[in-house]
Design an enzyme around this catalytic site. Sequence first.
Site, mmCIF file in Angstrom:
data_model
loop_
_atom_site.group_PDB
_atom_site.id
_atom_site.type_symbol
_atom_site.label_atom_id
_atom_site.label_comp_id
_atom_site.label_asym_id
_atom_site.label_seq_id
_atom_site.Cartn_x
_atom_site.Cartn_y
_atom_site.Cartn_z
ATOM 1 N N SER A 229 34.226 42.665 45.772
ATOM 2 C CA SER A 229 35.299 42.561 44.776
ATOM 3 C C SER A 229 36.212 43.765 44.904
ATOM 4 O O SER A 229 35.841 44.787 45.489
ATOM 5 C CB SER A 229 34.731 42.513 43.351
ATOM 6 O OG SER A 229 33.950 41.360 43.152
ATOM 7 N N SER A 267 34.494 36.784 46.320
ATOM 8 C CA SER A 267 35.174 38.048 46.040
ATOM 9 C C SER A 267 35.951 37.961 44.729
ATOM 10 O O SER A 267 36.747 37.051 44.526
ATOM 11 C CB SER A 267 36.132 38.387 47.192
ATOM 12 O OG SER A 267 36.735 39.641 46.985
ATOM 13 N N ASP A 269 38.832 39.472 42.791
ATOM 14 C CA ASP A 269 39.997 40.302 43.096
ATOM 15 C C ASP A 269 40.963 40.252 41.924
ATOM 16 O O ASP A 269 41.616 39.228 41.692
ATOM 17 C CB ASP A 269 40.668 39.817 44.378
ATOM 18 C CG ASP A 269 39.662 39.644 45.507
ATOM 19 O OD1 ASP A 269 38.928 40.606 45.785
ATOM 20 O OD2 ASP A 269 39.591 38.551 46.090
#
Length: 345
Positions: A229, A267, A269
């Site tokens: 992340s 991930s 983000d």
Amino acid sequence: MKTARELGLIPQGRLEPGPGNAITDVAGVSVGHRSLRGEGIFTGVTAILPHTGDIFRVKPRAAVEVINGFGKSAGLMQVAELGTIETPILLTNTFGVAACTEALIRRAIAANPAIGRKTSTVNALVCECNDGSINDIQAMAVTSADADAAIEAASTGAVEQGAAGAGSGMTAFGFKAGIGTASRLMRIGKRDFTLGTLVLANFGAAGDLVLPDGRRPDPRAPANPERGSVIIVMATDLPLSDRQLQRVARRGGAGLARLGAFWGHGSGDVVLCFTTADPVEHAPSTPFATQERLADDHIDIAFRAAAETTQEAVLNALCMAPAIPARNGRVYPALADWLKENPTP
């Protein structure tokens, strides 16, 4: 450790960095860390304060851009809805969100006893990345006291980067990473402004990193799926509406893409962008407020600053972090060591 700029990784850009090349170049913004070390523990908390006053009473205008929503942060939904923030911004590991949230709520109530009784509740703002490859995340080592310590440590000076605070156990592109920051100066009309960015870098598959000169550093690690992340916090003194703030935040994705990131399935983000200009009063004295706003025709310079600072901040997080062993015995190397072994031709 040296920054990416000191190591010659940052090409001559169109925008110059601020005096500290940090988010704290934006007047009034401060950053503090609390780093935790112990048996299996390598984690912490990082605090970002938009100003030194009562943030609940004087709310900076803000926006959030969720590039990929694989995350467990707190408070982002209200920022997206109301366009303001009410507490310091805390960064930590995934299982530290609850402790940090409690600390922010208790601090706000201590300063404003009417919260939740005679006035609204408070929107605690905490963002996270998973540092479990290095830190024993199940130990849940982060406490409310650690969150308080990070806030109390906040200063407007230089920002410690790399394996500091929330960045202690973070990795990126197969290398050790963590906290990074950068800033850019902007001249619009006859006025000067600053945009600064701080990242918590914990993303990117091994082998995907692309340096500004085109080289692809090899961490000599398996190319596992992208499950990290990145939290990007941008601050500026440029007067922008919440719509414009979100547009600027979105350009953080351009900075990530320059590094070779593709925002994989696992991930998380997230970009949070706030301005110190024209904050919102909790209890306005009149029904209407006048706020200054940049004309959209002049916003490209802020877009460029967002992309440039995000890219450089991530590179700083990588360059400033020393090598460290993971819990499974694997070693996350330092990008700085790879650069020494592979000098520019």
